[in-house]
Design an enzyme around this catalytic site. Structure first.
Site, short mmCIF file in Angstrom:
data_model
loop_
_atom_site.label_atom_id
_atom_site.label_comp_id
_atom_site.label_asym_id
_atom_site.label_seq_id
_atom_site.Cartn_x
_atom_site.Cartn_y
_atom_site.Cartn_z
N PHE A 1 -58.26 69.76 34.62
CA PHE A 1 -58.00 70.42 33.33
C PHE A 1 -57.52 69.43 32.27
CE2 PHE A 1 -56.81 73.85 36.39
CZ PHE A 1 -57.65 74.85 35.96
N THR B 1 -68.55 75.35 23.95
CA THR B 1 -68.84 74.51 22.78
C THR B 1 -70.04 73.58 23.05
OG1 THR B 1 -67.68 73.25 21.09
CG2 THR B 1 -67.29 72.56 23.32
N TYR C 1 -64.12 66.66 19.95
CA TYR C 1 -63.66 67.35 21.16
C TYR C 1 -64.85 67.91 21.94
CZ TYR C 1 -62.22 71.29 24.01
OH TYR C 1 -62.09 72.18 25.06
N ILE D 1 -54.19 76.99 31.01
CA ILE D 1 -55.11 77.49 32.04
C ILE D 1 -54.69 76.96 33.41
CG2 ILE D 1 -57.53 77.65 32.74
CD1 ILE D 1 -58.26 77.04 29.76
N ASN E 1 -54.26 76.95 16.27
CA ASN E 1 -55.64 76.89 15.77
C ASN E 1 -56.41 78.12 16.19
OD1 ASN E 1 -55.61 74.08 14.86
ND2 ASN E 1 -55.29 73.62 17.02
N LYS F 1 -66.66 67.01 25.90
CA LYS F 1 -67.04 67.94 26.98
C LYS F 1 -68.51 67.73 27.35
CE LYS F 1 -63.12 69.96 27.45
NZ LYS F 1 -62.33 69.55 28.62
N TYR G 1 -66.06 77.45 29.96
CA TYR G 1 -65.20 78.56 29.59
C TYR G 1 -65.62 79.10 28.23
CZ TYR G 1 -61.86 75.85 32.54
OH TYR G 1 -61.22 75.12 33.50
N PHE G 2 -65.49 80.42 28.09
CA PHE G 2 -65.63 81.00 26.76
C PHE G 2 -64.21 81.04 26.15
CE2 PHE G 2 -70.12 81.58 25.90
CZ PHE G 2 -70.58 80.95 27.05
N GLY H 1 -67.54 74.43 10.79
CA GLY H 1 -67.92 74.23 12.19
C GLY H 1 -68.01 75.51 13.01
N SER I 1 -66.85 73.79 28.39
CA SER I 1 -66.61 74.75 27.33
C SER I 1 -67.93 75.27 26.78
CB SER I 1 -65.85 74.04 26.21
OG SER I 1 -65.86 74.80 25.04
P1 NAD Z 1 -53.55 72.69 27.60
O1 NAD Z 1 -53.38 71.68 26.52
O2 NAD Z 1 -52.56 73.81 27.69
O3 NAD Z 1 -53.59 71.94 29.02
C1 NAD Z 1 -54.10 70.64 29.18
C2 NAD Z 1 -53.04 69.84 29.92
O4 NAD Z 1 -53.49 68.50 30.09
C3 NAD Z 1 -51.71 69.75 29.15
O5 NAD Z 1 -50.67 70.15 30.02
C4 NAD Z 1 -51.59 68.27 28.77
O6 NAD Z 1 -50.23 67.85 28.76
C5 NAD Z 1 -52.41 67.61 29.85
N1 NAD Z 1 -52.99 66.30 29.49
C6 NAD Z 1 -53.67 65.97 28.37
N2 NAD Z 1 -54.05 64.69 28.43
C7 NAD Z 1 -53.60 64.19 29.61
C8 NAD Z 1 -53.66 62.92 30.24
N3 NAD Z 1 -54.25 61.87 29.66
N4 NAD Z 1 -53.09 62.78 31.45
C9 NAD Z 1 -52.46 63.81 32.06
N5 NAD Z 1 -52.37 65.04 31.50
C10 NAD Z 1 -52.93 65.22 30.30
O7 NAD Z 1 -55.03 73.26 27.50
P2 NAD Z 1 -55.73 74.47 28.27
O8 NAD Z 1 -56.05 75.51 27.28
O9 NAD Z 1 -54.98 74.81 29.48
O10 NAD Z 1 -57.10 73.76 28.64
C11 NAD Z 1 -57.35 73.17 29.91
C12 NAD Z 1 -58.72 72.53 29.88
O11 NAD Z 1 -59.70 73.51 29.58
C13 NAD Z 1 -58.87 71.42 28.84
O12 NAD Z 1 -59.67 70.40 29.38
C14 NAD Z 1 -59.58 72.13 27.71
O13 NAD Z 1 -60.33 71.24 26.94
C15 NAD Z 1 -60.49 73.09 28.48
N6 NAD Z 1 -60.91 74.26 27.68
C16 NAD Z 1 -59.96 75.02 27.06
C17 NAD Z 1 -60.36 76.10 26.27
C18 NAD Z 1 -59.35 76.93 25.54
O14 NAD Z 1 -59.73 77.62 24.59
N7 NAD Z 1 -58.07 76.93 25.92
C19 NAD Z 1 -61.72 76.42 26.15
C20 NAD Z 1 -62.66 75.63 26.82
C21 NAD Z 1 -62.23 74.55 27.59
N1 UFG Z 2 -60.21 82.83 13.68
C1 UFG Z 2 -59.69 83.40 12.55
N2 UFG Z 2 -58.42 83.04 12.17
C2 UFG Z 2 -57.67 82.16 12.86
C3 UFG Z 2 -58.21 81.58 14.03
C4 UFG Z 2 -59.50 81.92 14.40
O1 UFG Z 2 -60.34 84.20 11.89
O2 UFG Z 2 -56.52 81.87 12.45
C5 UFG Z 2 -61.57 83.23 14.12
C6 UFG Z 2 -62.56 82.08 14.14
O3 UFG Z 2 -63.14 81.89 12.89
C7 UFG Z 2 -63.52 82.55 15.23
C8 UFG Z 2 -62.63 83.35 16.19
O4 UFG Z 2 -61.47 83.69 15.44
O5 UFG Z 2 -64.46 83.44 14.68
C9 UFG Z 2 -62.21 82.54 17.41
O6 UFG Z 2 -61.64 81.31 16.99
P1 UFG Z 2 -60.80 80.38 17.98
O7 UFG Z 2 -60.31 79.22 17.20
O8 UFG Z 2 -59.79 81.19 18.73
O9 UFG Z 2 -61.88 79.95 19.06
P2 UFG Z 2 -63.27 79.18 18.90
O10 UFG Z 2 -64.35 80.10 19.38
O11 UFG Z 2 -63.40 78.60 17.56
O12 UFG Z 2 -63.08 77.96 19.91
C10 UFG Z 2 -62.43 78.10 21.18
C11 UFG Z 2 -61.74 76.79 21.53
C12 UFG Z 2 -62.76 75.71 21.73
C13 UFG Z 2 -63.77 76.14 22.74
C14 UFG Z 2 -64.40 77.46 22.34
C15 UFG Z 2 -65.34 77.96 23.38
O13 UFG Z 2 -60.85 76.41 20.50
O14 UFG Z 2 -62.11 74.57 22.21
O15 UFG Z 2 -63.37 78.43 22.16
O16 UFG Z 2 -64.73 77.96 24.61
F1 UFG Z 2 -64.74 75.20 22.83
#
Ligand code: NAD
Ligand code: UFG
Length: 346
Positions: free
Chosen positions: A85, A131, A154, A12, A203, A158, A182-183, A304, A129
């Site tokens: 982030f 979550t 995790y 992101i 995942n 948040k 974020y969704f 979960g 998130s």
């Molecule tokens: P990402 O893992 O691609 O990016 C996170 C970055 O933070 C990585 O580049 C990692 O190297 C860096 N990082 C981790 N720990 C660190 C530390 N101690 N010091 C410096 N850098 C560090 O993840 P993303 O998907 O880009 O997510 C960005 C943020 O948004 C995160 O906080 C994540 O929890 C949050 N978020 C993500 C999602 C999602 O589904 N991707 C949903 C909700 C919230």
């Molecule tokens: N799913 C599958 N197969 C897979 C992966 C996921 O069926 O291999 C399903 C899950 O059961 C769920 C949907 O796809 O119904 C979305 O699953 P994701 O793992 O992509 O996303 P989640 O909604 O579980 O969680 C994500 C992030 C969390 C964050 C949340 C809300 O992983 O960190 O979105 O922002 F908190």
């Protein structure tokens, strides 16, 4: 504005850098590269630069838990705000390694915000998130929906960090805290040059689908088809990462003193589209738009998981003037465009 972007090499963060530069802001990135590749930053520079003007993005390989290293960065640059982030984000891993998640995400953020305030930078946008709503008591979820019980460490990081930042703002009115919930971010920059680059077995749904499409995985496991949803599979609010990136640019206006006169300068926004799509909706859209087959089989529910999670994004629209522009077809097209061009990631 001059903006510190922590975790800017990640999924992101890298997309947000593009939108920040497009909007005329200057960004400095810190990242410890624990879950990202520096090539992402080269590609961001390539996208935002032009033949006339090359862009280089100031980058420090710094861990947010390293106070001395942070001090050095803050002594070198003046920041108006921080978009934070950086953090660990794998739900399953957080269950196995709770200490590592609390130490990195909470410990790191405490160190970061302490260094920020010592240098007079009291504006932060935090990556929260959906979550934090747990199993939400209302659908679509508004920001007034009470926070719930998280099902993993995790999620708790948040939820706790939201509370910590809100308490700091309450105690010191010079802070402005923006919590973006974020969704489900998916998609990639339309150029296909940057995108999501998970380590190991993905995942999340979309990177799993794209890895099946590119032949790295045999089939998708669909986790449960007996949820109380239209087709029995889980429903989520998928949002294109470029829309999500733009929400951060829009949220910078919260730091203007003219933004909403109120003593409480914590602003909370859901960042989603407001549309709920099932797992099979996403698979079917991917197959239809990209013309690639995605074999799948139904597996047991994943521990979960909740049935349905999508938001009402109208607060962000009315207060920030932000709304998602990309639809499901754009999301699946751009996810595939990235994976197809970069089968091994960066
Ligand atoms: P990402 O893992 O691609 O990016 C996170 C970055 O933070 C990585 O580049 C990692 O190297 C860096 N990082 C981790 N720990 C660190 C530390 N101690 N010091 C410096 N850098 C560090 O993840 P993303 O998907 O880009 O997510 C960005 C943020 O948004 C995160 O906080 C994540 O929890 C949050 N978020 C993500 C999602 C999602 O589904 N991707 C949903 C909700 C919230
Ligand atoms: N799913 C599958 N197969 C897979 C992966 C996921 O069926 O291999 C399903 C899950 O059961 C769920 C949907 O796809 O119904 C979305 O699953 P994701 O793992 O992509 O996303 P989640 O909604 O579980 O969680 C994500 C992030 C969390 C964050 C949340 C809300 O992983 O960190 O979105 O922002 F908190």
């Amino acid at each position: 504005m001059n903006i510190l972007v922590t975790g800017g090499a990640g999924f992101i963060g890298s997309h947000t850098l593009i939108e920040l530069y497009k909007a005329g802001h200057i960004a400095v990135v810190i990242d410890n590269l624990s879950n990202s590749h520096p090539e992402a930053l080269n590609r961001v520079a390539e996208i935002v630069g032009s033949r006339q003007q090359a862009v280089s993005i100031p980058f420090y390989k710094v861990d947010i838990r390293d106070r001395d290293a942070l001090e050095k960065v803050f002594s070198k640059h003046h920041f108006d705000a921080c978009i934070h982030f950086a953090g660990l984000k794998a739900v399953g891993e957080s269950v196995e390694k709770p200490w590592e998640y609390y130490e990195n995400n909470i410990g790191g953020t405490l160190t970061l915000v302490d260094v920020m305030r010592r240098h007079g930078c009291k504006n932060v946008i935090f990556s929260s998130s959906a979550t934090v709503y747990g199993d939400p008591v209302e659908i679509p979820i508004t920001e007034n929906c009470p926070k719930g019980q998280c099902t993993n460490p995790y999620g708790w990081t948040k939820s706790m960090l939201e509370q910590i930042l809100m308490d700091m703002q309450k105690a010191d009115s010079e802070w402005t805290v923006v919590l973006l919930r974020y969704f489900n971010p998916v998609g990639a920059h339309p150029s296909g040059r940057i995108g999501e680059n998970p380590n190991g077995i993905p995942n999340n749904l979309m990177p799993y689908i794209t890895q099946v499409a590119v032949g790295k995985r045999k089939e998708l496991g669909v986790f449960g088809n007996d949820y109380p949803t239209p087709d029995g599979t889980g429903v989520r609010d998928y949002i294109h990462v470029c829309d999500l990136a733009n929400a951060h640019v829009a949220a910078l206006q919260c730091f203007s003193q003219d933004f909403k006169h109120s003593d409480n300068r914590t602003f909370i926004y859901n960042v989603g589209t407001g549309n709920g799509y099932s797992v099979l909706d996403m698979v079917n859209a991917f197959v239809r738009v990209n013309g690639v087959d995605i074999p799948y089989s139904i597996k047991p529910r994943r521990a979960g998981d909740i049935a349905t999670c999508y938001c009402n994004p109208s607060k962000a629209k009315s207060e920030l003037g932000w709304q998602a522009k990309y639809g499901i077809d754009d999301m699946v097209r751009d996810s595939w465009n990235w994976q197809r061009q970069n089968p091994e990631g960066y």
